[in-house]
Scaffold this motif. Sequence first.
Motif, short mmCIF file in Angstrom:
data_model
loop_
_atom_site.label_atom_id
_atom_site.label_comp_id
_atom_site.label_asym_id
_atom_site.label_seq_id
_atom_site.Cartn_x
_atom_site.Cartn_y
_atom_site.Cartn_z
N VAL A 26 -4.21 0.36 9.43
CA VAL A 26 -3.32 -0.29 8.47
C VAL A 26 -1.98 -0.55 9.14
CG1 VAL A 26 -4.41 0.59 6.37
CG2 VAL A 26 -2.72 1.98 7.54
N ARG A 27 -1.28 -1.59 8.65
CA ARG A 27 -0.03 -1.99 9.29
C ARG A 27 1.17 -1.98 8.35
NH1 ARG A 27 -2.83 -6.74 8.27
NH2 ARG A 27 -1.62 -8.32 7.12
N ARG A 28 0.91 -1.87 7.05
CA ARG A 28 2.01 -1.81 6.09
C ARG A 28 1.48 -1.28 4.76
NH1 ARG A 28 3.36 -7.46 3.03
NH2 ARG A 28 1.24 -7.92 2.35
N VAL A 29 2.41 -0.95 3.84
CA VAL A 29 2.03 -0.56 2.49
C VAL A 29 2.28 -1.74 1.56
CG1 VAL A 29 2.37 1.92 2.74
CG2 VAL A 29 4.32 0.47 2.19
N ALA A 30 1.49 -1.82 0.49
CA ALA A 30 1.60 -2.94 -0.44
C ALA A 30 1.13 -2.49 -1.82
CB ALA A 30 0.77 -4.13 0.06
N THR A 31 1.45 -3.30 -2.84
CA THR A 31 1.00 -3.01 -4.20
C THR A 31 -0.49 -3.33 -4.33
OG1 THR A 31 1.54 -5.23 -5.00
CG2 THR A 31 3.28 -3.55 -5.10
N LEU A 32 -1.09 -2.81 -5.37
CA LEU A 32 -2.51 -3.07 -5.61
C LEU A 32 -2.79 -4.56 -5.75
CD1 LEU A 32 -3.19 -0.21 -8.18
CD2 LEU A 32 -4.13 -0.34 -5.88
N ASP A 33 -1.88 -5.29 -6.42
CA ASP A 33 -2.10 -6.71 -6.66
C ASP A 33 -1.90 -7.56 -5.41
OD1 ASP A 33 -2.65 -6.29 -9.33
OD2 ASP A 33 -0.58 -6.60 -9.97
N GLN A 34 -0.96 -7.20 -4.56
CA GLN A 34 -0.59 -8.04 -3.43
C GLN A 34 -1.25 -7.65 -2.12
OE1 GLN A 34 1.28 -10.80 -3.84
NE2 GLN A 34 1.30 -10.30 -6.02
N ALA A 35 -1.89 -6.50 -2.07
CA ALA A 35 -2.44 -6.00 -0.81
C ALA A 35 -3.60 -6.86 -0.33
CB ALA A 35 -2.90 -4.55 -0.99
N GLY A 38 -5.58 -5.14 6.19
CA GLY A 38 -4.59 -4.45 6.99
C GLY A 38 -3.54 -3.71 6.19
N ASP A 39 -3.61 -3.80 4.86
CA ASP A 39 -2.61 -3.15 4.01
C ASP A 39 -3.14 -1.83 3.46
OD1 ASP A 39 -0.92 -5.26 4.39
OD2 ASP A 39 -1.44 -6.26 2.51
N LEU A 40 -2.21 -0.93 3.17
CA LEU A 40 -2.51 0.33 2.52
C LEU A 40 -1.85 0.29 1.15
CD1 LEU A 40 -3.59 3.27 2.60
CD2 LEU A 40 -1.42 3.93 3.66
N ALA A 41 -2.65 0.25 0.09
CA ALA A 41 -2.14 0.20 -1.28
C ALA A 41 -2.11 1.61 -1.87
CB ALA A 41 -2.99 -0.73 -2.13
N ASP A 79 0.40 13.62 -4.94
CA ASP A 79 1.46 12.72 -5.41
C ASP A 79 1.42 11.43 -4.58
OD1 ASP A 79 3.74 11.39 -6.20
OD2 ASP A 79 5.06 13.15 -6.07
N PRO A 80 0.65 10.43 -5.03
CA PRO A 80 0.53 9.19 -4.25
C PRO A 80 1.86 8.47 -4.01
CG PRO A 80 -1.22 9.32 -5.88
CD PRO A 80 -0.26 10.43 -6.20
N TYR A 81 2.80 8.57 -4.95
CA TYR A 81 4.04 7.83 -4.79
C TYR A 81 4.90 8.40 -3.66
CZ TYR A 81 8.03 4.94 -6.07
OH TYR A 81 9.05 4.03 -6.05
N SER A 82 5.04 9.71 -3.61
CA SER A 82 5.83 10.29 -2.52
C SER A 82 5.12 10.10 -1.18
CB SER A 82 6.10 11.78 -2.78
OG SER A 82 4.91 12.52 -2.81
N TYR A 83 3.79 10.13 -1.19
CA TYR A 83 3.03 9.89 0.04
C TYR A 83 3.26 8.46 0.52
CZ TYR A 83 -0.80 10.76 3.35
OH TYR A 83 -1.56 10.97 4.49
N PHE A 84 3.22 7.50 -0.43
CA PHE A 84 3.53 6.11 -0.08
C PHE A 84 4.90 6.00 0.56
CE2 PHE A 84 6.59 3.44 -2.42
CZ PHE A 84 6.54 2.29 -1.64
N ALA A 88 5.66 4.55 4.21
CA ALA A 88 6.56 3.41 4.37
C ALA A 88 7.65 3.70 5.41
CB ALA A 88 7.19 3.05 3.02
N GLN A 89 8.11 4.94 5.47
CA GLN A 89 9.09 5.31 6.49
C GLN A 89 8.50 5.18 7.89
OE1 GLN A 89 10.36 9.28 5.47
NE2 GLN A 89 11.99 8.55 4.13
N LEU A 90 7.23 5.53 8.05
CA LEU A 90 6.60 5.41 9.36
C LEU A 90 6.49 3.94 9.78
CD1 LEU A 90 3.72 8.04 9.11
CD2 LEU A 90 5.90 8.28 10.30
N PHE A 91 6.16 3.07 8.82
CA PHE A 91 6.03 1.65 9.13
C PHE A 91 7.38 0.97 9.33
CE2 PHE A 91 1.79 1.80 6.81
CZ PHE A 91 1.05 1.69 7.96
#
Length: 343
Positions: A26-35, A38-41, A79-84, A88-91
Amino acid sequence: MDVRFRLDELVARLGGELVGEPATTVRRVATLDQAGEGDLAFLANPKYQSRVKSCRASAVILAPAARDLSDLPRIIVGDPYSYFARVAQLFNPPEVFAPGVHPGASVASPIPSSVTVAAGASIDTDVELGEQVVIGAGSRIGRGVRIGSGTRINANVTVYHDCVIGAGCIVHAGAVIGSDGFGFARERDGSWIKIPQVGRVVVGDDVEIGANTTIDRGALDDTVIGNGVKLDNQIQIGHNVRVGDNTAIAGCVGVAGSTTIGARCMIGGQAGIIGHLRIADDVVVSSGTLVTKSITRAGVYTANLPVQGHGDWVKNFAHLRHLDALVDRIRALEQRLEESTPE
């Protein structure tokens, strides 16, 4: 910069349970709708779980209760939100600044060689800067200021004399730290006498201060912002206010002087807090609320009205204006009933 991670690399760094192909990249994080590919939702709010099935991401972050909602490769965490946020900080790692003083800067204090001072910045005498501090373009650091290591002062920030900012902080553009508090004594003829503001602003470690936020210096004692506090844009913090550790305050909040806000509080946008109050730890103040008295117990507090059509608002307000008269009539009726009821 193209940053990519395999799912097993993310789990090795951040924890979680990996379900599915470990080599998925994966190369970035994204929302469920926009992913997409290569995205991680991620699913943080259960009310959006119906969107997981149609998600086109390469992988998803899910809570244990949602692990079977998708056949995609997935990371299961509490906690998916804090994990996201951590992914996101890594990306998106922070910008790396080249140390040194721009020829267009003015520096009147010795500073470590690891410090970055951009064009147009001004550093007064008796200033102490920690290692790897960044002073942005056009910023003004007043006499006797202390700034801890790794703190980043963005463009056009003003830090008045003798204020203290801890380590690992971020101060966004246009913020003003340590300007005079609103302190005046009134003469009998209605004129005003300015009261010198001789305290400081003391900011803890890991604090973020939003753009155009202002924090007044203390009148006598210090204004204190605790460790881990997060302040949004365009907030006004009055003189002698104390904000407890890890409290978050959203945009356009005004806190009047000498109020103490506890630790781990959350203050919603456009809330107002009048002066000389005490707010307990773990209090949540809803957006738009005016706090007029101290809050002594943890919990959620709201003092605003939901939006409604103008016509409905006019009718309801008309009823409110007559509440006192209505209460008097009810009391009179109750008294008459009591007097007419045989014993």
